[in-house]
Design a protein around this motif. Structure first.
Motif, PDB file in Angstrom:
ATOM      1  N   ALA A  58     -10.974   1.195 -11.827  1.00 51.15           N
ATOM      2  CA  ALA A  58      -9.959   2.140 -11.181  1.00 51.15           C
ATOM      3  C   ALA A  58      -8.838   1.324 -10.615  1.00 51.15           C
ATOM      4  O   ALA A  58      -7.834   1.676 -10.290  1.00 51.15           O
ATOM      5  CB  ALA A  58     -10.661   2.717 -10.032  1.00 51.15           C
ATOM      6  N   LEU A  59      -9.072  -0.251 -10.763  1.00 49.96           N
ATOM      7  CA  LEU A  59      -7.948  -1.090 -10.278  1.00 49.96           C
ATOM      8  C   LEU A  59      -7.759  -2.221 -11.322  1.00 49.96           C
ATOM      9  O   LEU A  59      -8.620  -2.764 -11.604  1.00 49.96           O
ATOM     10  CB  LEU A  59      -8.140  -1.667  -8.631  1.00 49.96           C
ATOM     11  CG  LEU A  59      -7.236  -2.643  -8.278  1.00 49.96           C
ATOM     12  CD1 LEU A  59      -6.001  -1.972  -7.855  1.00 49.96           C
ATOM     13  CD2 LEU A  59      -7.938  -2.933  -6.998  1.00 49.96           C
ATOM     14  N   ASP A  60      -6.357  -2.171 -11.685  1.00 53.89           N
ATOM     15  CA  ASP A  60      -5.820  -3.387 -12.607  1.00 53.89           C
ATOM     16  C   ASP A  60      -4.958  -4.328 -11.474  1.00 53.89           C
ATOM     17  O   ASP A  60      -3.867  -3.816 -11.421  1.00 53.89           O
ATOM     18  CB  ASP A  60      -5.443  -3.013 -13.757  1.00 53.89           C
ATOM     19  CG  ASP A  60      -4.656  -4.158 -14.733  1.00 53.89           C
ATOM     20  OD1 ASP A  60      -4.484  -5.412 -14.101  1.00 53.89           O
ATOM     21  OD2 ASP A  60      -4.409  -3.813 -15.652  1.00 53.89           O
ATOM     22  N   ALA A  63      -1.708  -5.817 -13.671  1.00 52.29           N
ATOM     23  CA  ALA A  63      -0.875  -4.904 -14.337  1.00 52.29           C
ATOM     24  C   ALA A  63      -0.802  -3.449 -14.410  1.00 52.29           C
ATOM     25  O   ALA A  63      -0.012  -2.425 -15.038  1.00 52.29           O
ATOM     26  CB  ALA A  63      -1.028  -5.085 -15.959  1.00 52.29           C
ATOM     27  N   GLY A  64      -1.811  -3.056 -13.243  1.00 54.28           N
ATOM     28  CA  GLY A  64      -1.779  -1.604 -13.235  1.00 54.28           C
ATOM     29  C   GLY A  64      -0.567  -1.043 -12.405  1.00 54.28           C
ATOM     30  O   GLY A  64       0.258  -1.661 -11.603  1.00 54.28           O
ATOM     31  N   ALA A  65      -0.423   0.515 -12.783  1.00 53.68           N
ATOM     32  CA  ALA A  65       1.081   0.986 -12.232  1.00 53.68           C
ATOM     33  C   ALA A  65       0.908   1.219 -10.847  1.00 53.68           C
ATOM     34  O   ALA A  65       1.967   1.546 -10.287  1.00 53.68           O
ATOM     35  CB  ALA A  65       1.331   2.178 -12.986  1.00 53.68           C
ATOM     36  N   VAL A  66      -0.401   1.549 -10.152  1.00 54.77           N
ATOM     37  CA  VAL A  66      -0.735   2.008  -9.081  1.00 54.77           C
ATOM     38  C   VAL A  66      -1.516   1.017  -8.368  1.00 54.77           C
ATOM     39  O   VAL A  66      -2.732   0.178  -8.783  1.00 54.77           O
ATOM     40  CB  VAL A  66      -1.579   3.476  -8.970  1.00 54.77           C
ATOM     41  CG1 VAL A  66      -1.910   3.564  -7.687  1.00 54.77           C
ATOM     42  CG2 VAL A  66      -0.591   4.214  -9.454  1.00 54.77           C
ATOM     43  N   ILE A  67      -1.285   0.626  -7.250  1.00 54.22           N
ATOM     44  CA  ILE A  67      -1.857  -0.440  -6.276  1.00 54.22           C
ATOM     45  C   ILE A  67      -2.141  -0.004  -5.103  1.00 54.22           C
ATOM     46  O   ILE A  67      -1.277   0.923  -4.562  1.00 54.22           O
ATOM     47  CB  ILE A  67      -1.115  -1.946  -6.169  1.00 54.22           C
ATOM     48  CG1 ILE A  67       0.240  -1.829  -5.692  1.00 54.22           C
ATOM     49  CG2 ILE A  67      -1.082  -2.563  -7.615  1.00 54.22           C
ATOM     50  CD1 ILE A  67       0.989  -3.167  -5.121  1.00 54.22           C
ATOM     51  N   GLY A  68      -3.178  -0.355  -4.405  1.00 53.65           N
ATOM     52  CA  GLY A  68      -3.511   0.109  -2.689  1.00 53.65           C
ATOM     53  C   GLY A  68      -3.088  -0.989  -2.035  1.00 53.65           C
ATOM     54  O   GLY A  68      -3.255  -2.170  -1.917  1.00 53.65           O
ATOM     55  N   LEU A  69      -2.273  -0.508  -0.676  1.00 53.19           N
ATOM     56  CA  LEU A  69      -1.939  -1.366   0.109  1.00 53.19           C
ATOM     57  C   LEU A  69      -2.513  -1.085   1.479  1.00 53.19           C
ATOM     58  O   LEU A  69      -2.674   0.018   1.727  1.00 53.19           O
ATOM     59  CB  LEU A  69      -0.263  -1.078   0.430  1.00 53.19           C
ATOM     60  CG  LEU A  69       0.596  -1.547  -0.773  1.00 53.19           C
ATOM     61  CD1 LEU A  69       2.156  -1.349  -0.246  1.00 53.19           C
ATOM     62  CD2 LEU A  69       0.583  -2.787  -1.136  1.00 53.19           C
ATOM     63  N   VAL A  70      -3.152  -1.963   2.274  1.00 51.76           N
ATOM     64  CA  VAL A  70      -3.768  -1.686   3.316  1.00 51.76           C
ATOM     65  C   VAL A  70      -2.784  -1.319   4.414  1.00 51.76           C
ATOM     66  O   VAL A  70      -1.836  -2.218   4.927  1.00 51.76           O
ATOM     67  CB  VAL A  70      -4.658  -3.083   3.641  1.00 51.76           C
ATOM     68  CG1 VAL A  70      -5.286  -2.795   5.236  1.00 51.76           C
ATOM     69  CG2 VAL A  70      -5.625  -3.496   2.790  1.00 51.76           C
ATOM     70  N   VAL A  71      -3.012  -0.452   5.073  1.00 55.65           N
ATOM     71  CA  VAL A  71      -2.251   0.328   6.348  1.00 55.65           C
ATOM     72  C   VAL A  71      -3.015   0.298   7.508  1.00 55.65           C
ATOM     73  O   VAL A  71      -2.385   0.359   8.547  1.00 55.65           O
ATOM     74  CB  VAL A  71      -1.572   1.654   6.113  1.00 55.65           C
ATOM     75  CG1 VAL A  71      -0.749   1.475   4.791  1.00 55.65           C
ATOM     76  CG2 VAL A  71      -2.706   2.671   5.768  1.00 55.65           C
ATOM     77  N   GLU A  72      -4.245   0.136   7.540  1.00 54.83           N
ATOM     78  CA  GLU A  72      -5.150   0.183   8.890  1.00 54.83           C
ATOM     79  C   GLU A  72      -6.419  -0.460   8.444  1.00 54.83           C
ATOM     80  O   GLU A  72      -7.019  -0.142   7.304  1.00 54.83           O
ATOM     81  CB  GLU A  72      -5.311   1.820   8.990  1.00 54.83           C
ATOM     82  CG  GLU A  72      -6.223   1.654  10.436  1.00 54.83           C
ATOM     83  CD  GLU A  72      -6.138   3.252  10.861  1.00 54.83           C
ATOM     84  OE1 GLU A  72      -5.063   3.941  11.102  1.00 54.83           O
ATOM     85  OE2 GLU A  72      -7.150   3.716  10.900  1.00 54.83           O
ATOM     86  N   THR A  73      -7.014  -1.197   9.504  1.00 52.26           N
ATOM     87  CA  THR A  73      -8.402  -1.720   9.213  1.00 52.26           C
ATOM     88  C   THR A  73      -8.814  -1.852  10.807  1.00 52.26           C
ATOM     89  O   THR A  73      -7.965  -2.216  11.753  1.00 52.26           O
ATOM     90  CB  THR A  73      -8.361  -3.167   8.503  1.00 52.26           C
ATOM     91  OG1 THR A  73      -9.606  -3.519   8.320  1.00 52.26           O
ATOM     92  CG2 THR A  73      -7.388  -4.382   9.373  1.00 52.26           C
TER      93      THR A  73
END
Length: 152
Positions: A58-60, A63-73
């Motif tokens: 689910a995560l490249d 080269a993946g077009a979509v990435i996850g950015l952390v906004v809260e922890t």
């Protein structure tokens, strides 16, 4: 001014998490007090979530077009972890939004029934180039989340 909550968080049990990832502590994780420094726990959260997503396809990260950015922890600490040792990171998903996911992570010393720490980690999924939130989570991500959440 708001009053502080008087309810103390309780350590999670292993039964609270459907998926686990093993992480080995490193010498550099310990601080001068002889236990894993608090900032390293957040690294364990990041490692557990992203390793699950990478392994599930689910995560490249390159080269993946979509990435996850952390906004809260966030993290509650219950017992120390230390080098040398293994940490079992329990994973679950608490909430799935249009472009975000709230992961919950419990960190357990190997073979311990109760968590040493528990927290959450929110990713907003964005287009790699524009850094704008996606209109909808990708199908591959939904598939990877199913192992962590029964309502995905």
């Amino acid at each position: 001014m708001s009053a502080m909550s008087t309810t103390r968080a309780r350590p999670p049990s292993r039964a609270d998490y459907p998926v686990f990832r093993r992480i080995t502590t490193r010498w550099m994780d310990n601080d001068l007090y002889g236990h894993v420094n608090n900032v390293v726990y957040y690294s364990f959260f990041d490692t557990a979530v992203n390793a699950h997503l990478i392994d599930a396809g689910a995560l490249d990260i390159h080269a993946g077009a979509v990435i996850g950015l952390v906004v809260e922890t966030y993290c509650n600490y219950f017992a120390p972890l230390a080098f040398p040792g293994d940490v079992d990171a329990g994973l679950r998903v608490a909430q799935v939004g249009r472009s975000s996911v709230r992961y919950e992570v419990g960190l357990f010393a190997a073979d311990e029934p109760l968590g040493a720490a528990a927290g959450h980690f929110v990713h907003v999924y964005v287009d790699r180039e524009s850094r704008r939130p996606v209109a909808a989570l990708p199908d591959a991500l939904h598939a990877a989340l199913r192992a962590l959440h029964d309502r995905v």
